[in-house]
Motif scaffolding. Structure first.
Motif, PDB file in Angstrom:
ATOM      1  N   SER A 147      61.782  49.477  27.180  1.00 41.63           N
ATOM      2  CA  SER A 147      60.848  50.600  27.293  1.00 41.63           C
ATOM      3  C   SER A 147      60.215  50.650  28.679  1.00 41.63           C
ATOM      4  N   PRO A 148      60.336  51.786  29.390  1.00 44.55           N
ATOM      5  CA  PRO A 148      59.721  51.876  30.732  1.00 44.55           C
ATOM      6  C   PRO A 148      58.197  51.745  30.669  1.00 44.55           C
ATOM      7  N   GLU A 149      57.589  52.208  29.564  1.00 43.17           N
ATOM      8  CA  GLU A 149      56.129  52.093  29.423  1.00 43.17           C
ATOM      9  C   GLU A 149      55.702  50.624  29.335  1.00 43.17           C
ATOM     10  N   LEU A 150      56.485  49.807  28.621  1.00 37.48           N
ATOM     11  CA  LEU A 150      56.166  48.382  28.524  1.00 37.48           C
ATOM     12  C   LEU A 150      56.410  47.663  29.844  1.00 37.48           C
ATOM     13  N   MET A 151      57.395  48.130  30.619  1.00 34.35           N
ATOM     14  CA  MET A 151      57.615  47.548  31.951  1.00 34.35           C
ATOM     15  C   MET A 151      56.407  47.805  32.855  1.00 34.35           C
ATOM     16  N   VAL A 152      55.837  49.004  32.741  1.00 34.08           N
ATOM     17  CA  VAL A 152      54.632  49.327  33.521  1.00 34.08           C
ATOM     18  C   VAL A 152      53.521  48.338  33.174  1.00 34.08           C
ATOM     19  N   LEU A 153      53.333  48.089  31.879  1.00 28.47           N
ATOM     20  CA  LEU A 153      52.259  47.202  31.435  1.00 28.47           C
ATOM     21  C   LEU A 153      52.543  45.742  31.789  1.00 28.47           C
ATOM     22  N   ALA A 154      53.812  45.332  31.737  1.00 31.92           N
ATOM     23  CA  ALA A 154      54.165  43.955  32.105  1.00 31.92           C
ATOM     24  C   ALA A 154      53.857  43.705  33.575  1.00 31.92           C
ATOM     25  N   ILE A 155      54.245  44.657  34.428  1.00 30.95           N
ATOM     26  CA  ILE A 155      53.969  44.515  35.859  1.00 30.95           C
ATOM     27  C   ILE A 155      52.462  44.592  36.122  1.00 30.95           C
ATOM     28  N   GLY A 156      51.777  45.504  35.423  1.00 28.05           N
ATOM     29  CA  GLY A 156      50.329  45.597  35.574  1.00 28.05           C
ATOM     30  C   GLY A 156      49.630  44.304  35.217  1.00 28.05           C
ATOM     31  N   SER A 157      50.091  43.646  34.152  1.00 28.70           N
ATOM     32  CA  SER A 157      49.511  42.361  33.743  1.00 28.70           C
ATOM     33  C   SER A 157      49.748  41.293  34.809  1.00 28.70           C
ATOM     34  N   GLY A 158      50.971  41.224  35.309  1.00 26.46           N
ATOM     35  CA  GLY A 158      51.292  40.236  36.342  1.00 26.46           C
ATOM     36  C   GLY A 158      50.513  40.450  37.620  1.00 26.46           C
ATOM     37  N   SER A 159      50.215  41.721  37.924  1.00 28.86           N
ATOM     38  CA  SER A 159      49.503  42.026  39.169  1.00 28.86           C
ATOM     39  C   SER A 159      48.048  41.574  39.150  1.00 28.86           C
ATOM     40  N   LEU A 160      47.538  41.177  37.983  1.00 26.98           N
ATOM     41  CA  LEU A 160      46.153  40.704  37.869  1.00 26.98           C
ATOM     42  C   LEU A 160      46.048  39.178  37.870  1.00 26.98           C
ATOM     43  N   MET A 161      47.175  38.486  37.858  1.00 26.11           N
ATOM     44  CA  MET A 161      47.194  37.036  37.707  1.00 26.11           C
ATOM     45  C   MET A 161      46.623  36.297  38.923  1.00 26.11           C
ATOM     46  N   LEU A 162      45.950  35.175  38.649  1.00 23.69           N
ATOM     47  CA  LEU A 162      45.616  34.153  39.662  1.00 23.69           C
ATOM     48  C   LEU A 162      44.961  34.718  40.924  1.00 23.69           C
ATOM     49  N   SER A 163      43.987  35.586  40.763  1.00 20.90           N
ATOM     50  CA  SER A 163      43.233  36.085  41.926  1.00 20.90           C
ATOM     51  C   SER A 163      42.528  34.919  42.614  1.00 20.90           C
ATOM     52  N   HIS A 164      42.684  34.854  43.934  1.00 26.12           N
ATOM     53  CA  HIS A 164      42.018  33.756  44.668  1.00 26.12           C
ATOM     54  C   HIS A 164      41.534  34.282  46.020  1.00 26.12           C
ATOM     55  N   VAL A 165      41.477  33.404  47.017  1.00 21.95           N
ATOM     56  CA  VAL A 165      40.758  33.730  48.261  1.00 21.95           C
ATOM     57  C   VAL A 165      41.365  34.859  49.086  1.00 21.95           C
ATOM     58  N   ASN A 166      42.584  35.295  48.787  1.00 21.35           N
ATOM     59  CA  ASN A 166      43.166  36.408  49.547  1.00 21.35           C
ATOM     60  C   ASN A 166      42.956  37.757  48.864  1.00 21.35           C
ATOM     61  N   ASP A 167      42.139  37.779  47.814  1.00 15.60           N
ATOM     62  CA  ASP A 167      41.869  39.009  47.060  1.00 15.60           C
ATOM     63  C   ASP A 167      40.447  39.480  47.340  1.00 15.60           C
ATOM     64  N   GLY A 168      40.318  40.750  47.737  1.00 17.38           N
ATOM     65  CA  GLY A 168      38.993  41.300  48.030  1.00 17.38           C
ATOM     66  C   GLY A 168      38.056  41.243  46.831  1.00 17.38           C
ATOM     67  N   GLY A 169      38.606  41.431  45.617  1.00 21.86           N
ATOM     68  CA  GLY A 169      37.797  41.370  44.410  1.00 21.86           C
ATOM     69  C   GLY A 169      37.163  40.006  44.199  1.00 21.86           C
ATOM     70  N   PHE A 170      37.867  38.950  44.608  1.00 20.26           N
ATOM     71  CA  PHE A 170      37.365  37.570  44.515  1.00 20.26           C
ATOM     72  C   PHE A 170      36.065  37.424  45.302  1.00 20.26           C
ATOM     73  N   TRP A 171      36.075  37.948  46.529  1.00 27.22           N
ATOM     74  CA  TRP A 171      34.903  37.806  47.403  1.00 27.22           C
ATOM     75  C   TRP A 171      33.778  38.747  46.998  1.00 27.22           C
ATOM     76  N   LEU A 172      34.132  39.926  46.496  1.00 21.03           N
ATOM     77  CA  LEU A 172      33.122  40.866  46.002  1.00 21.03           C
ATOM     78  C   LEU A 172      32.328  40.209  44.873  1.00 21.03           C
ATOM     79  N   TYR A 173      33.043  39.606  43.936  1.00 21.32           N
ATOM     80  CA  TYR A 173      32.411  38.914  42.812  1.00 21.32           C
ATOM     81  C   TYR A 173      31.586  37.717  43.294  1.00 21.32           C
TER      82      TYR A 173
END
Length: 438
Positions: free
Chosen positions: A375-401
């Motif tokens: 399902s292309p819709e599930l592929m979108v969600l799988a990639i979206g989930s992976g794109s949120l993984m393991l945020s660390h010092v190279n992520d702007g959201g990390f420093w904002l928080y």
């Protein structure tokens, strides 16, 4: 050799963005040129591919994102976001305060970009924590989990919408499946996880402790605020349900599908917001249009980054690399959903940006779709989930928080990074479960 060139190209992208701090759009164009030429394409053909990819990506996306930014800005400036927050907190009470902020983050996060939602809601979280005497992270992390999930999983946010367009996925179905996957991810990463970190003390900077808030009279009503913020979701959701329930030749289905088209749904939502949150609240048309103009100016770079990712995707297709990767994966026993998630996770860890990680992974994983029939819709969600993984010092959201909550890097890793990773893992699990039934 084609695969090695792609890997080296992605490494170059990492270096340009993470090491040399080069703008992501410029980095995408450079890498697209390098990969295209290295794959044996004529230089002019590479340029044509990049231009075609930019055009295809932005052509479908620019109206949705533009209207989404306008709606988010109107919701913020009118006090609707504040109204939603305060009303839910009143209804839920101190005992269930986490569920109030979760729901607030979810409602406000759907029409609003992550950073905007963060900046608007964090002062209100500080106020709630001070008023209730509860630990700041206990109150704040559930709201951030909601914002992260809506940012990574759900249209009309940039990455999931862009990926859906790349995969020719139905945006209505993506939204419905995303809502199903989002709920358990938010519950586990937000309220449940935050109860394990009560011993970590967050002390916000003094300038954030007493935020300026609108008075009761200055805010729109709860019903108006919630209806306007969720109007695009309502229209797109009704359209997706109608497609499942009504016969294909039905006139009613055609009418509902037109209104539920993401572009039309966002346009109607902006027009509604202009009236309900602007003109009807005593604001002049000029004031409302100023808000709209500022909103569009704020997403220019986001649009360029998405365009750059679209250019790289087109080069990978035109050079034959996508077909090559697809042929390699045909015999693989690993689920294409898991592979797509892993690709997005690796890119996220190296680059930092969830949007860049999602869109880059989509370009690489595109052939998995045609070769697997998933399902292309599930592929979108799988990639979206992976794109949120393991945020660390190279992520702007990390420093904002980190800066807003005034935490050490160690405590930011123990809280923010674990929360983001939990969201990513729960998203993958939700997608794999849905894949059994769809």
């Amino acid at each position: 050799m084609p695969l090695l060139i792609v890997i080296l190209g992605i490494l170059l992208l990492f270096l340009l963005i993470a090491q040399f701090k080069l703008n992501a759009f410029i980095s995408f164009i450079i890498v697209s040129l390098v990969v295209g030429v290295a794959e044996g394409m004529d230089f002019i053909k590479v340029l044509d591919s990049i231009q075609a990819g930019v055009g295809k990506t932005l052509g479908s996306l620019i109206m949705i994102l533009g209207f989404g930014a306008m709606l988010g800005k109107l919701v913020a400036d009118s006090g609707a976001a504040q109204r939603i927050t305060t009303k839910l907190i009143d209804k839920f009470g101190k005992k269930n305060i986490q569920w109030a902020v979760v729901l607030t983050g979810f409602i406000v996060g759907i029409p609003m970009f992550y950073t905007v939602g963060f900046v608007i809601l964090i002062p209100l979280v500080f106020t709630v924590a001070a008023a209730t005497g509860l630990p700041l992270l206990y109150v704040g992390l559930p709201m951030l989990a909601s914002l992260s999930v809506t940012h990574g999983y759900l249209p009309p946010h940039p990455a999931p919408t862009g990926i859906a367009i790349m995969f020719n996925a139905d945006i209505g179905k993506t939204l419905l499946y995303g809502l199903v996957v989002a709920v358990p991810a938010i519950v586990v990463a937000g309220p449940l996880f935050s109860r394990t970190i009560k011993n970590i003390k967050a002390t916000p900077l003094p300038e954030f402790v007493n935020p300026k808030v609108l008075s009761e009279d200055e805010m729109p009503s709860s019903a108006t605020s919630i209806l306007t913020a969720l109007f695009p979701v309502i229209l797109i959701g009704i359209s997706a349900l109608a497609n499942l329930l009504l016969p294909e030749e039905s006139i009613l289905l055609k009418i509902i599908s037109t209104i539920g088209n993401p572009v039309i749904a966002m346009l109607l939502s902006v027009l509604l917001a202009i009236f309900t949150l602007g003109l009807n609240r005593g604001r002049t048309m000029k004031e409302v249009m100023d808000s709209v103009s500022h909103a569009v100016a704020g997403i220019t770079m986001v649009l360029l980054i998405i365009a750059g990712a679209g250019g790289l995707k087109e080069v990978l297709i035109d050079s034959g690399v996508s077909q090559y990767i697809g042929d390699l994966m045909k015999g693989s026993t690993i689920s294409p959903l898991l592979l797509a998630w892993l690709i997005a996770t690796v890119i996220r860890v190296c680059v930092g940006s969830a949007t860049v990680a999602g869109l880059t992974a989509a370009g690489i994983a595109l052939p998995l779709l045609s070769s697997s029939g998933v399902s292309p819709e599930l592929m979108v969600l799988a990639i979206g989930s992976g794109s949120l993984m393991l945020s660390h010092v190279n992520d702007g959201g990390f420093w904002l928080y980190k800066e807003y909550f005034n935490l050490s890097v160690k405590d930011t890793l123990r809280t923010w990074t674990v929360m983001e990773t939990t969201v990513g893992v729960m998203g993958l699990l939700g997608v794999l479960v849905l894949d059994i039934f769809i």
